[in-house]
Design an enzyme around this catalytic site. Structure first.
Site, mmCIF file in Angstrom:
data_model
loop_
_atom_site.group_PDB
_atom_site.id
_atom_site.type_symbol
_atom_site.label_atom_id
_atom_site.label_comp_id
_atom_site.label_asym_id
_atom_site.label_seq_id
_atom_site.Cartn_x
_atom_site.Cartn_y
_atom_site.Cartn_z
ATOM 1 N N ARG A 1 -3.298 1.539 -9.419
ATOM 2 C CA ARG A 1 -2.390 2.484 -8.753
ATOM 3 C C ARG A 1 -1.102 2.749 -9.528
ATOM 4 O O ARG A 1 -0.352 3.662 -9.155
ATOM 5 C CB ARG A 1 -2.096 2.023 -7.318
ATOM 6 C CG ARG A 1 -3.279 2.292 -6.406
ATOM 7 C CD ARG A 1 -2.990 1.934 -4.957
ATOM 8 N NE ARG A 1 -4.123 2.321 -4.123
ATOM 9 C CZ ARG A 1 -4.346 1.848 -2.906
ATOM 10 N NH1 ARG A 1 -3.526 0.956 -2.379
ATOM 11 N NH2 ARG A 1 -5.387 2.273 -2.206
ATOM 12 N N ASP B 1 0.813 -1.220 0.000
ATOM 13 C CA ASP B 1 0.000 0.000 0.000
ATOM 14 C C ASP B 1 0.848 1.273 0.000
ATOM 15 O O ASP B 1 0.323 2.368 -0.200
ATOM 16 C CB ASP B 1 -0.944 -0.005 1.210
ATOM 17 C CG ASP B 1 -2.016 -1.088 1.073
ATOM 18 O OD1 ASP B 1 -2.299 -1.507 -0.067
ATOM 19 O OD2 ASP B 1 -2.558 -1.523 2.109
ATOM 20 N N LYS C 1 -6.003 -2.555 -7.197
ATOM 21 C CA LYS C 1 -6.326 -1.945 -5.897
ATOM 22 C C LYS C 1 -7.556 -1.030 -6.065
ATOM 23 O O LYS C 1 -8.252 -1.111 -7.058
ATOM 24 C CB LYS C 1 -5.112 -1.179 -5.368
ATOM 25 C CG LYS C 1 -3.938 -2.088 -5.038
ATOM 26 C CD LYS C 1 -4.252 -2.993 -3.873
ATOM 27 C CE LYS C 1 -3.152 -3.985 -3.599
ATOM 28 N NZ LYS C 1 -3.540 -4.982 -2.610
HETATM 29 C C1 S3P Z 1 -4.946 -6.018 3.137
HETATM 30 C C2 S3P Z 1 -4.136 -6.655 2.242
HETATM 31 C C3 S3P Z 1 -3.599 -6.004 1.027
HETATM 32 C C4 S3P Z 1 -3.712 -4.488 1.110
HETATM 33 C C5 S3P Z 1 -5.050 -4.022 1.615
HETATM 34 C C6 S3P Z 1 -5.341 -4.606 2.996
HETATM 35 C C7 S3P Z 1 -5.434 -6.780 4.311
HETATM 36 O O1 S3P Z 1 -4.342 -6.451 -0.088
HETATM 37 O O2 S3P Z 1 -3.445 -3.908 -0.140
HETATM 38 O O3 S3P Z 1 -5.071 -2.612 1.697
HETATM 39 O O4 S3P Z 1 -5.949 -6.152 5.266
HETATM 40 O O5 S3P Z 1 -5.285 -7.996 4.309
HETATM 41 P P1 S3P Z 1 -3.937 -7.786 -0.892
HETATM 42 O O6 S3P Z 1 -4.122 -8.925 0.013
HETATM 43 O O7 S3P Z 1 -4.887 -7.837 -2.062
HETATM 44 O O8 S3P Z 1 -2.515 -7.576 -1.297
#
Ligand code: S3P
Length: 427
Positions: free
Chosen positions: A343, A312, A339
């Site tokens: 992004r 992120d 996302k």
């Molecule tokens: C998150 C995992 C990430 C992240 C998201 C929150 C989580 O996503 O980008 O903001 O809380 O498990 P991905 O699992 O798709 O990478």
């Protein structure tokens, strides 16, 4: 359209909002546990409210206290079937994790989300959960929301991840904890491990051995009190700000430092950045205070397994290329395309508006140091909270007539971003 006054530097102490990932999980997992527990200092943002509403829809009671919520539940075996559609709004974490929570309950659910979430892939959780025996019907060839979860009985699996995603891993573990037998999930790279830490604290038998995670079902989860630390991903904007605004000096308090989340700290070191971590504390979820001052930064290439531990923060780190002595390159980050916005595209759109040179790759980007600035740039948030916060910082850094189209979406993770930033500004 919002315009911003130029800010010279930033000074002071920030207590960043509580961690979004841990807040989602606290509400969800205490709802899956039997009894009464408390979430202390949760993040109350648009995203985490969507998770609370979903758990409320299956019969879980939330009572507000001075510093959080009491969560009272009959546990996942006592969930009632919701009588209406569950709206995950903008929250990918709600949609993906809830799919894992609800799929094994042998009940009927319909999940949807806002325009952005309805474009984001759900097959990444549908496919592994289908392998566990769960049943789904989703739009566009079982790919997109809205999605129907049909009643089914799940079975344990041994599976290898196909994406580097903590959300997908969590969905499988959350189904696994409810499914009789041992479920094994092999990651492609270590992703954030809040789910494993919290499920284990609630009494589940979860074991991690490198990339291999096993979980025993059908566990009885016992409720507890959870204190949510500050969000590293929100603190990251201020780490970035100290490097963007000259002569700044910031103390960031109570920041979560789980190494599976805070990969940006390692990359900052490679950029030659010096910061101090004080008062390190906590148990499985470490936290501390970070002190950082303005300083020059070196260009770097960010690639490999670290990408998953700072997913992120990548748009922000790429943007720091504008202020570095040589380009910043991000590679192996194709996940950025799915996302809250694409992004890679949205980060580069704003940087190009400012007049800087960039290169776009299918799985990353390159941002060159800023030479001349277009002080009439019209920046866009694309409805993406993190892109909005970066755009606001750039507009404040360069001043002039730079505008940002829609800043309301910061509510998704950092509802008080503007006010917090304003307390630090020296004009
Ligand atoms: C998150 C995992 C990430 C992240 C998201 C929150 C989580 O996503 O980008 O903001 O809380 O498990 P991905 O699992 O798709 O990478």
């Amino acid at each position: 359209m919002t315009s911003f006054e130029k800010v010279k530097n930033l000074k002071g102490t920030v207590r960043v909002p509580s961690d979004k990932s841990i807040s989602h999980r606290s509400f969800m997992f205490l709802a899956m546990a039997k009894g009464q527990g408390r979430v202390i200092d949760p993040l109350l943002s648009a995203d985490t409210k969507a998770t609370m509403a979903a758990m409320h829809a299956v019969g879980v009671e939330f009572t507000e206290t001075v510093n959080g919520f009491i969560v009272k539940s009959n546990g996942y075996k006592g969930f009632k079937e919701p009588t209406d559609v569950i709206d995950c709004m903008n929250s990918g974490t709600s949609a993906r994790l809830l799919t894992g929570v609800f799929a094994p309950t042998n009940k009927y659910f319909v999940l949807t989300g806002d325009e952005s979430l309805r474009k984001r892939p759900m097959d990444r959780v549908i496919d592994p959960l289908t392998a566990m025996g769960a049943k789904f019907v989703a739009r566009d060839g079982n790919h997109l929301l809205p999605m129907t979860i049909l009643p089914s009985v799940t079975k344990p699996v041994y599976m290898e991840a196909t994406t580097k995603s903590a959300q997908v891993k969590s969905a499988v573990l959350l189904a696994g904890v409810q499914t009789e037998g041992i479920t094994t999930y092999i990651e492609k790279a270590v992703t954030r491990n809040h789910t494993e830490i919290m499920l284990s604290a609630l009494g589940a038998k979860v074991q991690t051995d490198g990339l291999k995670i096993t979980i025993e079902g059908a566990a009885d989860l016992r409720s507890m009190d959870i204190v949510v630390p500050g969000d590293f991903s929100s603190a990251a904007f201020f780490l970035g700000a100290a490097l963007m605004f000259e002569n700044s000096e910031l103390m960031l308090e109570n920041v979560g430092l789980n190494p599976t989340r805070s990969g940006m700290l390692q990359v900052l070191k490679e950029m030659g950045v010096k910061y101090e971590i004080d008062n390190e504390r906590g148990g499985a979820e470490k936290l501390g205070d970070i002190f950082i001052q303005s300083q020059s930064i070196k260009g770097v290439t960010v690639e490999g397994d670290i990408i998953a531990n700072m997913i992120d923060e990548l748009p922000l780190v790429a943007t720091l290329g504008l202020f570095a002595d040589s380009p910043i390159i991000i590679k192996g980050a194709k996940e950025l395309r799915v996302k809250e916005s694409d992004r890679i595209e949205t980060t580069l759109y704003n940087i190009k508006q400012l007049g800087a040179q960039v290169e776009e790759y299918e799985d990353g980007m390159k941002v060159y140091p800023m030479t001349e600035i277009n002080d009439k740039a019209q920046l866009k948030s694309f409805g993406d909270h993190r892109i909005a916060m970066i755009a606001i910082m750039l507009a404040k850094r360069f001043g002039g007539d730079i505008t940002v189209d829609d800043v309301k979406c910061v509510d998704v993770s950092f509802p008080t971003f503007m006010e917090t930033f304003a307390t630090l500004e020296q004009k």
